[in-house]
Structure formats: C-alpha cells, structure tokens
Design a protein around this motif. Sequence first.
Motif, mmCIF file in Angstrom:
data_model
loop_
_atom_site.group_PDB
_atom_site.id
_atom_site.type_symbol
_atom_site.label_atom_id
_atom_site.label_comp_id
_atom_site.label_asym_id
_atom_site.label_seq_id
_atom_site.Cartn_x
_atom_site.Cartn_y
_atom_site.Cartn_z
ATOM 1 N N ARG A 8 1.031 -1.194 0.025
ATOM 2 C CA ARG A 8 0.051 0.143 -0.304
ATOM 3 C C ARG A 8 0.763 1.006 -0.094
ATOM 4 N N PRO A 9 0.300 2.370 -0.708
ATOM 5 C CA PRO A 9 1.155 4.086 -0.760
ATOM 6 C C PRO A 9 0.799 4.277 0.331
ATOM 7 N N ASP A 74 -4.541 13.214 -6.401
ATOM 8 C CA ASP A 74 -3.785 11.306 -5.827
ATOM 9 C C ASP A 74 -4.708 10.451 -5.780
ATOM 10 N N ARG A 78 -3.166 6.764 -6.850
ATOM 11 C CA ARG A 78 -3.008 5.377 -6.294
ATOM 12 C C ARG A 78 -4.047 4.351 -6.963
ATOM 13 N N SER A 82 -2.275 0.798 -8.305
ATOM 14 C CA SER A 82 -2.849 -0.593 -7.608
ATOM 15 C C SER A 82 -3.575 -1.443 -8.988
#
Length: 87
Positions: A8-9, A74, A78, A82
């Motif tokens: 996960r970021p 953002d 993301r 993913s």
Amino acid sequence: MPEDSEVRPPVVTPVRVVIGLCLVAPFVAMLWVGSFAKVDPTFIGIPFFYWYQMLWVLVSTSLTVTAYQLWQRDQRSRKTRSGGASK
C-alpha cells in the motif's frame, strides 16, 4: 506472509499535506482575529475588517478548488498504481 500481498502507498504524502494546508489556512486566518481587528487601511471606503474577510471568501474558494483537484489527481494516481481494481 503471502507472496501476492499488496504494498500500500503511504497514507501521508506531500500532496496530502498540501491539501491539508489548503483546507486549514482559511480557518487559521479567520480565527486569528487580532490580525484583522482594525479599521485602517480602508479600501474604497470599506474598513479593513470587512474587506479582509471578504477577500478570504475568494481565497478560501480558490484553496478549496485547489485541494479538490489535488485530491482527485492523488486518487487517480493511487488507482493506477494499484491496478485500477479498487474503487
């Protein structure tokens, strides 16, 4: 640990810090009453107290729009990182 676990970021990123600052700045400016509780300088006959607050209406709008656009960017980055699986 399973080999296919997602990395996960980080939750707190520089972009999210900027978003937070954009949203907090108007509150700080309006709660710091000592900075604008005066009459002078007047602007076209309007005391400083009033035109300062009206100026912050415009500044708050632009900061909120900026924060929203940064948030959208953002979220898109993301999602692409993913693999686009999560909504």
